[in-house]
Design an enzyme around this catalytic site. Structure first.
Site, PDB file in Angstrom:
ATOM      1  N   ILE A  86       1.181   5.795   4.215  1.00 18.53           N
ATOM      2  CA  ILE A  86       0.402   4.838   5.000  1.00 18.53           C
ATOM      3  C   ILE A  86      -0.319   3.916   4.025  1.00 18.53           C
ATOM      4  CG2 ILE A  86      -1.450   4.544   6.690  1.00 18.53           C
ATOM      5  CD1 ILE A  86      -0.745   7.359   7.724  1.00 18.53           C
ATOM      6  N   SER A  88      -2.865   1.733   2.198  1.00 21.94           N
ATOM      7  CA  SER A  88      -4.282   2.089   2.162  1.00 21.94           C
ATOM      8  C   SER A  88      -5.190   1.071   2.849  1.00 21.94           C
ATOM      9  CB  SER A  88      -4.737   2.312   0.724  1.00 21.94           C
ATOM     10  OG  SER A  88      -4.550   1.138  -0.050  1.00 21.94           O
ATOM     11  N   CYS A 181      -1.747  -1.767  -8.467  1.00 20.54           N
ATOM     12  CA  CYS A 181      -1.281  -1.922  -7.087  1.00 20.54           C
ATOM     13  C   CYS A 181      -0.028  -2.791  -7.073  1.00 20.54           C
ATOM     14  CB  CYS A 181      -2.389  -2.552  -6.248  1.00 20.54           C
ATOM     15  SG  CYS A 181      -1.859  -3.030  -4.587  1.00 20.54           S
ATOM     16  N   ASP A 188      -5.767   0.735 -10.539  1.00 19.27           N
ATOM     17  CA  ASP A 188      -6.113   1.995  -9.877  1.00 19.27           C
ATOM     18  C   ASP A 188      -6.289   3.039 -10.977  1.00 19.27           C
ATOM     19  OD1 ASP A 188      -5.842   1.074  -7.150  1.00 19.27           O
ATOM     20  OD2 ASP A 188      -3.679   1.095  -7.458  1.00 19.27           O
ATOM     21  N   ARG A 249     -11.427   3.622  -3.471  1.00 19.05           N
ATOM     22  CA  ARG A 249     -11.491   2.184  -3.247  1.00 19.05           C
ATOM     23  C   ARG A 249     -11.660   1.978  -1.750  1.00 19.05           C
ATOM     24  NH1 ARG A 249      -6.735  -1.780  -5.149  1.00 19.05           N
ATOM     25  NH2 ARG A 249      -7.515  -1.210  -7.219  1.00 19.05           N
ATOM     26  N   GLY A 250     -12.658   1.183  -1.358  1.00 18.64           N
ATOM     27  CA  GLY A 250     -12.886   0.938   0.058  1.00 18.64           C
ATOM     28  C   GLY A 250     -13.216   2.190   0.847  1.00 18.64           C
TER      29      GLY A 250
END
Length: 273
Positions: A86, A88, A181, A188, A249-250
């Site tokens: 999925i 991100s 990414c 990352d 992240r987020g």
């Protein structure tokens, strides 16, 4: 959602796009990425092994039946046999869409989220809800040998030939893993833990190999499968485990784990997460 807001159906993946968050519960925000895309570039065009992708969501919230906000840390587990990972950003936007939605109970919310994620992943996704101050989320100290004391020349590209076998068992780790990414090229960061039995990788060679991912563009899960596959093919150990603990992240961190035995992934995190 407004008529001019891009969705997964008409704009493809949301990563890299400027997308307004939905004020309403919206499972259509979830975007699948077929695992077969990256696995086609592995030897034999498939992944040989087992594993799970463990996600921690630190900003998981919805409304109770009476309208009071509820807040949890969510631990999601996606099996590596699922057809899809999925994406991100779509995951983050989906979780945000829950914030103003009323559920009859926390269990009703959990079941709805599990259903939505499982449908997109193509396999059963588990979800554990924890209180924000749950002590199990305290960072753990790693066992084994750190590679970060070594001085090596960092190659431009990771090549399996860098991985040479030496006798004995090993648990080795580095905090210096960086990949990019595949959509935005943003970095990352992760701690990578490699455990082997029967034979182990030469430490300097392993560190050079892992640091060569600094400019490699793939999703977290795909990087770990590539590392696992190269180690397995080069060493042929009795046992192999590769665990990557990516920083958040987020409000999300992803911890892919691949192993030569079919077992549940380790459930822990580090202070930096």
């Amino acid at each position: 959602m407004s008529a001019d807001t891009p969705t997964v159906h008409d704009k493809g993946p949301l990563l890299g796009q400027q997308v307004a968050g939905s004020q309403h519960y919206d499972p259509s925000l979830l975007f699948p990425v077929p695992r077969s895309n990256a696995r086609a570039s592995l030897p034999e065009r498939r992944f040989h092994g087992f594993g799970e992708d463990v996600w921690h969501a630190y900003e998981l919230s919805w409304l109770s039946a009476s309208g009071m906000p509820r807040a949890f840390v969510g631990t999601f587990c996606v099996p590596s046999v699922s057809a899809n990972i999925i994406e991100s950003k779509s995951f983050k936007l989906y979780l945000n869409s829950l914030n103003s939605h009323r559920f009859a109970s926390d269990e009703a919310a959990r079941e709805a989220i599990k259903r939505d994620l499982s449908e997109v992943a193509g396999a059963s996704v588990s979800l554990t809800l924890s209180e924000p101050q749950d002590p199990s989320f305290h960072g753990e100290a790693l066992m084994g040998t750190s590679l970060d004391r070594l001085e090596v020349v960092v190659p431009d590209m990771a090549e399996a030939a860098m991985l040479t076998p030496v006798p004995g068992d090993a648990q080795l780790y580095t905090h210096l893993m960086r990949s990019l990414c595949p959509v935005t090229a943003q970095p990352d960061w992760a701690t990578v833990i490699v455990e082997t039995r029967g034979v182990s990788p030469d430490q300097e060679g392993l560190l050079r190999y892992l640091l060569a991912y600094r400019n490699h563009q793939e999703f977290h899960e795909q990087c770990v499968e590539r590392i696992y596959t190269d180690l397995w093919n080069q060493l042929q150990p009795d046992f192999l485990s590769v665990h990557a603990l990516y920083t958040r992240r987020g409000g999300l961190d992803i911890c892919p784990w691949r192993c030569s035995v079919d077992a549940p992934a380790p459930r822990y995190r580090l202070n930096r997460q």
